[in-house]
Motif scaffolding. Structure first.
Motif, PDB file in Angstrom:
ATOM      1  N   THR A   1      29.147  -3.561 -26.834  1.00 34.35           N
ATOM      2  CA  THR A   1      27.871  -2.938 -27.176  1.00 34.35           C
ATOM      3  C   THR A   1      26.809  -4.032 -27.223  1.00 34.35           C
ATOM      4  O   THR A   1      27.104  -5.229 -27.271  1.00 34.35           O
ATOM      5  CB  THR A   1      27.929  -2.250 -28.548  1.00 34.35           C
ATOM      6  N   GLU A   2      25.560  -3.620 -27.261  1.00 35.79           N
ATOM      7  CA  GLU A   2      24.465  -4.592 -27.312  1.00 35.79           C
ATOM      8  C   GLU A   2      24.526  -5.431 -28.583  1.00 35.79           C
ATOM      9  O   GLU A   2      24.351  -6.651 -28.543  1.00 35.79           O
ATOM     10  CB  GLU A   2      23.127  -3.862 -27.222  1.00 35.79           C
ATOM     11  N   ASP A   3      24.807  -4.792 -29.724  1.00 33.38           N
ATOM     12  CA  ASP A   3      24.865  -5.531 -30.992  1.00 33.38           C
ATOM     13  C   ASP A   3      26.031  -6.512 -31.006  1.00 33.38           C
ATOM     14  O   ASP A   3      25.913  -7.626 -31.532  1.00 33.38           O
ATOM     15  CB  ASP A   3      24.993  -4.560 -32.169  1.00 33.38           C
ATOM     16  N   TYR A   4      27.165  -6.101 -30.448  1.00 35.03           N
ATOM     17  CA  TYR A   4      28.337  -6.979 -30.399  1.00 35.03           C
ATOM     18  C   TYR A   4      28.028  -8.191 -29.521  1.00 35.03           C
ATOM     19  O   TYR A   4      28.289  -9.340 -29.903  1.00 35.03           O
ATOM     20  CB  TYR A   4      29.523  -6.200 -29.844  1.00 35.03           C
TER      21      TYR A   4
ATOM     22  N   ALA B   1      41.123  -3.175 -18.746  1.00 30.94           N
ATOM     23  CA  ALA B   1      40.975  -4.178 -19.796  1.00 30.94           C
ATOM     24  C   ALA B   1      42.173  -4.114 -20.722  1.00 30.94           C
ATOM     25  O   ALA B   1      42.579  -3.027 -21.144  1.00 30.94           O
ATOM     26  CB  ALA B   1      39.692  -3.950 -20.587  1.00 30.94           C
ATOM     27  N   ILE B   2      42.746  -5.274 -21.014  1.00 30.10           N
ATOM     28  CA  ILE B   2      43.835  -5.373 -21.983  1.00 30.10           C
ATOM     29  C   ILE B   2      43.303  -6.179 -23.164  1.00 30.10           C
ATOM     30  O   ILE B   2      42.885  -7.330 -23.003  1.00 30.10           O
ATOM     31  CB  ILE B   2      45.071  -6.054 -21.381  1.00 30.10           C
ATOM     32  N   LEU B   3      43.294  -5.565 -24.334  1.00 25.16           N
ATOM     33  CA  LEU B   3      42.701  -6.182 -25.519  1.00 25.16           C
ATOM     34  C   LEU B   3      43.761  -6.409 -26.591  1.00 25.16           C
ATOM     35  O   LEU B   3      44.550  -5.509 -26.890  1.00 25.16           O
ATOM     36  CB  LEU B   3      41.602  -5.279 -26.087  1.00 25.16           C
ATOM     37  N   HIS B   4      43.768  -7.588 -27.168  1.00 27.12           N
ATOM     38  CA  HIS B   4      44.690  -7.849 -28.265  1.00 27.12           C
ATOM     39  C   HIS B   4      44.161  -7.224 -29.551  1.00 27.12           C
ATOM     40  O   HIS B   4      42.938  -7.112 -29.745  1.00 27.12           O
ATOM     41  CB  HIS B   4      44.881  -9.352 -28.461  1.00 27.12           C
ATOM     42  N   GLU B   5      45.072  -6.819 -30.418  1.00 25.97           N
ATOM     43  CA  GLU B   5      44.682  -6.185 -31.682  1.00 25.97           C
ATOM     44  C   GLU B   5      43.735  -7.076 -32.485  1.00 25.97           C
ATOM     45  O   GLU B   5      42.811  -6.575 -33.158  1.00 25.97           O
ATOM     46  CB  GLU B   5      45.919  -5.860 -32.507  1.00 25.97           C
ATOM     47  N   SER B   6      43.928  -8.389 -32.413  1.00 28.13           N
ATOM     48  CA  SER B   6      43.067  -9.304 -33.170  1.00 28.13           C
ATOM     49  C   SER B   6      41.613  -9.167 -32.750  1.00 28.13           C
ATOM     50  O   SER B   6      40.696  -9.287 -33.579  1.00 28.13           O
ATOM     51  CB  SER B   6      43.532 -10.748 -32.970  1.00 28.13           C
ATOM     52  N   VAL B   7      41.380  -8.913 -31.458  1.00 28.71           N
ATOM     53  CA  VAL B   7      40.022  -8.729 -30.948  1.00 28.71           C
ATOM     54  C   VAL B   7      39.387  -7.487 -31.555  1.00 28.71           C
ATOM     55  O   VAL B   7      38.211  -7.476 -31.925  1.00 28.71           O
ATOM     56  CB  VAL B   7      40.057  -8.621 -29.406  1.00 28.71           C
ATOM     57  N   LEU B   8      40.178  -6.436 -31.672  1.00 28.54           N
ATOM     58  CA  LEU B   8      39.668  -5.172 -32.198  1.00 28.54           C
ATOM     59  C   LEU B   8      39.398  -5.235 -33.695  1.00 28.54           C
ATOM     60  O   LEU B   8      38.517  -4.534 -34.207  1.00 28.54           O
ATOM     61  CB  LEU B   8      40.675  -4.057 -31.903  1.00 28.54           C
ATOM     62  N   ARG B   9      40.140  -6.065 -34.387  1.00 31.39           N
ATOM     63  CA  ARG B   9      39.985  -6.163 -35.839  1.00 31.39           C
ATOM     64  C   ARG B   9      38.932  -7.199 -36.262  1.00 31.39           C
ATOM     65  O   ARG B   9      38.437  -7.152 -37.385  1.00 31.39           O
ATOM     66  CB  ARG B   9      41.321  -6.518 -36.496  1.00 31.39           C
ATOM     67  N   THR B  10      38.604  -8.122 -35.386  1.00 32.56           N
ATOM     68  CA  THR B  10      37.638  -9.169 -35.744  1.00 32.56           C
ATOM     69  C   THR B  10      36.228  -8.604 -35.775  1.00 32.56           C
ATOM     70  O   THR B  10      35.768  -7.998 -34.812  1.00 32.56           O
ATOM     71  CB  THR B  10      37.703 -10.331 -34.730  1.00 32.56           C
ATOM     72  N   ARG B  11      35.533  -8.819 -36.895  1.00 29.43           N
ATOM     73  CA  ARG B  11      34.157  -8.333 -37.020  1.00 29.43           C
ATOM     74  C   ARG B  11      33.210  -9.483 -36.682  1.00 29.43           C
ATOM     75  O   ARG B  11      32.974 -10.362 -37.501  1.00 29.43           O
ATOM     76  CB  ARG B  11      33.904  -7.795 -38.437  1.00 29.43           C
ATOM     77  N   VAL B  12      32.672  -9.474 -35.464  1.00 27.60           N
ATOM     78  CA  VAL B  12      31.755 -10.534 -35.055  1.00 27.60           C
ATOM     79  C   VAL B  12      30.410 -10.396 -35.758  1.00 27.60           C
ATOM     80  O   VAL B  12      29.627 -11.341 -35.800  1.00 27.60           O
ATOM     81  CB  VAL B  12      31.548 -10.542 -33.527  1.00 27.60           C
ATOM     82  N   ALA B  13      30.150  -9.220 -36.306  1.00 29.12           N
ATOM     83  CA  ALA B  13      28.925  -8.977 -37.078  1.00 29.12           C
ATOM     84  C   ALA B  13      29.319  -8.322 -38.400  1.00 29.12           C
ATOM     85  O   ALA B  13      29.827  -8.975 -39.291  1.00 29.12           O
ATOM     86  CB  ALA B  13      27.941  -8.120 -36.286  1.00 29.12           C
ATOM     87  N   ASP B  14      29.134  -6.989 -38.507  1.00 31.67           N
ATOM     88  CA  ASP B  14      29.486  -6.295 -39.737  1.00 31.67           C
ATOM     89  C   ASP B  14      30.281  -5.038 -39.408  1.00 31.67           C
ATOM     90  O   ASP B  14      30.609  -4.774 -38.248  1.00 31.67           O
ATOM     91  CB  ASP B  14      28.233  -5.954 -40.554  1.00 31.67           C
ATOM     92  N   ARG B  15      30.601  -4.257 -40.424  1.00 34.10           N
ATOM     93  CA  ARG B  15      31.423  -3.068 -40.214  1.00 34.10           C
ATOM     94  C   ARG B  15      30.737  -2.049 -39.305  1.00 34.10           C
ATOM     95  O   ARG B  15      31.391  -1.399 -38.496  1.00 34.10           O
ATOM     96  CB  ARG B  15      31.752  -2.406 -41.568  1.00 34.10           C
ATOM     97  N   ARG B  16      29.435  -1.905 -39.448  1.00 30.14           N
ATOM     98  CA  ARG B  16      28.720  -0.939 -38.607  1.00 30.14           C
ATOM     99  C   ARG B  16      28.862  -1.303 -37.130  1.00 30.14           C
ATOM    100  O   ARG B  16      29.163  -0.447 -36.288  1.00 30.14           O
ATOM    101  CB  ARG B  16      27.238  -0.903 -38.998  1.00 30.14           C
ATOM    102  N   VAL B  17      28.646  -2.566 -36.824  1.00 30.99           N
ATOM    103  CA  VAL B  17      28.761  -3.024 -35.440  1.00 30.99           C
ATOM    104  C   VAL B  17      30.200  -2.894 -34.951  1.00 30.99           C
ATOM    105  O   VAL B  17      30.449  -2.469 -33.818  1.00 30.99           O
ATOM    106  CB  VAL B  17      28.274  -4.487 -35.314  1.00 30.99           C
ATOM    107  N   ALA B  18      31.155  -3.233 -35.818  1.00 29.52           N
ATOM    108  CA  ALA B  18      32.564  -3.149 -35.438  1.00 29.52           C
ATOM    109  C   ALA B  18      32.966  -1.702 -35.149  1.00 29.52           C
ATOM    110  O   ALA B  18      33.672  -1.417 -34.171  1.00 29.52           O
ATOM    111  CB  ALA B  18      33.437  -3.729 -36.543  1.00 29.52           C
ATOM    112  N   ARG B  19      32.516  -0.780 -35.991  1.00 24.48           N
ATOM    113  CA  ARG B  19      32.852   0.631 -35.801  1.00 24.48           C
ATOM    114  C   ARG B  19      32.236   1.162 -34.499  1.00 24.48           C
ATOM    115  O   ARG B  19      32.895   1.859 -33.718  1.00 24.48           O
ATOM    116  CB  ARG B  19      32.362   1.444 -36.999  1.00 24.48           C
TER     117      ARG B  19
END
Length: 283
Positions: free
Chosen positions: A126-129, A170-188
């Motif tokens: 996403t743009e925010d990510y 695309a193959i994504l590791h679970e760690s990538v999906l759980r890492t919040r590069v910003a905040d919960r809103r951006v992660a969700r």
């Protein structure tokens, strides 16, 4: 024709492939120049991508080099004739050439396979990510260039819209999906974006869970772009300090094997979608 001041990666790849054919034929650059009726300096410019070469000359060289791979010759002729000026051109002079080269690579790819073990892969961001990632790695960037990098990344989503003509995986590791590069809103929002894009006919997203044995590919992040023929495949390796293309035959073979290994450790697309949805619910 004047020499190019800044050839693209695609132009340099064409020149490199012509050089490989010449060397396989056992001819010197001077020999090849004589066959075309050009100077050795001009021949060197062709092979470096610093000067354009027309379709007729490519076919003449292939004939003199005794190349019998018709599909490869046709692909090289197509590269020589290509005059595409895609969306990435508006970033010329604004962003480093590597950004333009990657966009052009994706545009011409017959398929794109990506492995994300550090971040969500570019076209799925996403743009925010994307902004959070660029701000973290290059905090000194002026706002104008940061905005341009984010805009370029959003334009790369074009590779997701080509459906069956050029599938994207695309193959994504679970760690990538759980890492919040910003905040919960951006992660969700990022997880929802992945789920939404995975609904496209030509897009496949697979997840590698923590809870799996035998996965040692934590540093396996890469982008593998299919060429018109396998010999013209390209791998892009991205790091915080920059990116580069890999096209040597042995390295391409190793990267194909690596992708298969990583893919074998991942959930199937349906289970991956459910897994990402569950993570989004937990945020």
């Amino acid at each position: 024709m004047p020499a190019r001041t800044q050839p693209t990666a695609r132009q340099m790849r064409l020149g490199a492939e012509l050089r490989k054919l010449r060397e396989a034929a056992g001819l010197s650059s001077r020999d090849a120049a004589g066959l075309l009726g050009v100077t050795p300096a001009q021949m060197s410019q062709f092979e470096a991508g610093n000067a354009g070469i027309n379709e007729e000359r490519v076919r003449r060289l292939a004939g003199h080099y005794a190349c019998v791979d018709g599909e490869l010759i046709d692909a090289l002729v197509e590269m020589a004739a290509d005059q595409t000026r895609g969306w990435w051109e508006k970033f010329r002079g604004v962003l480093p050439m590597s950004f333009l080269d990657l966009a052009e690579l994706e545009h011409h790819a017959t398929f794109v396979h990506e492995i994300g073990t550090t971040h969500v892969t570019g076209p799925l961001q996403t743009e925010d990510y994307a902004r959070a990632v660029f701000e973290y790695w290059r905090p000194e960037l002026p706002t104008s260039e940061l905005d341009a990098r984010v805009a370029h990344r959003m334009h790369r989503k074009a590779v997701l819209a080509r459906e069956g003509d050029a599938p994207y995986t695309a193959i994504l590791h679970e760690s990538v999906l759980r890492t919040r590069v910003a905040d919960r809103r951006v992660a969700r929002a990022q997880l929802r974006e992945i789920i939404n894009q995975a609904e496209r006919p030509g897009v496949t997203v697979r997840v590698i869970p923590y809870d799996i044995d035998g996965f040692a590919g934590a540093s396996a992040a890469l982008l593998y772009a299919g060429g018109r023929v396998p010999a013209l495949d390209t791998v892009q390796k991205d790091t915080p300090s920059g990116s580069g293309f890999v096209d040597a035959a042995a390295q391409l073979g190793a990267m194909r094997t690596l992708f298969r290994k990583v893919e074998s450790a991942s959930f199937d697309p349906g289970r991956s979608r459910d897994f990402i949805h569950q993570l989004a619910m937990e945020l």
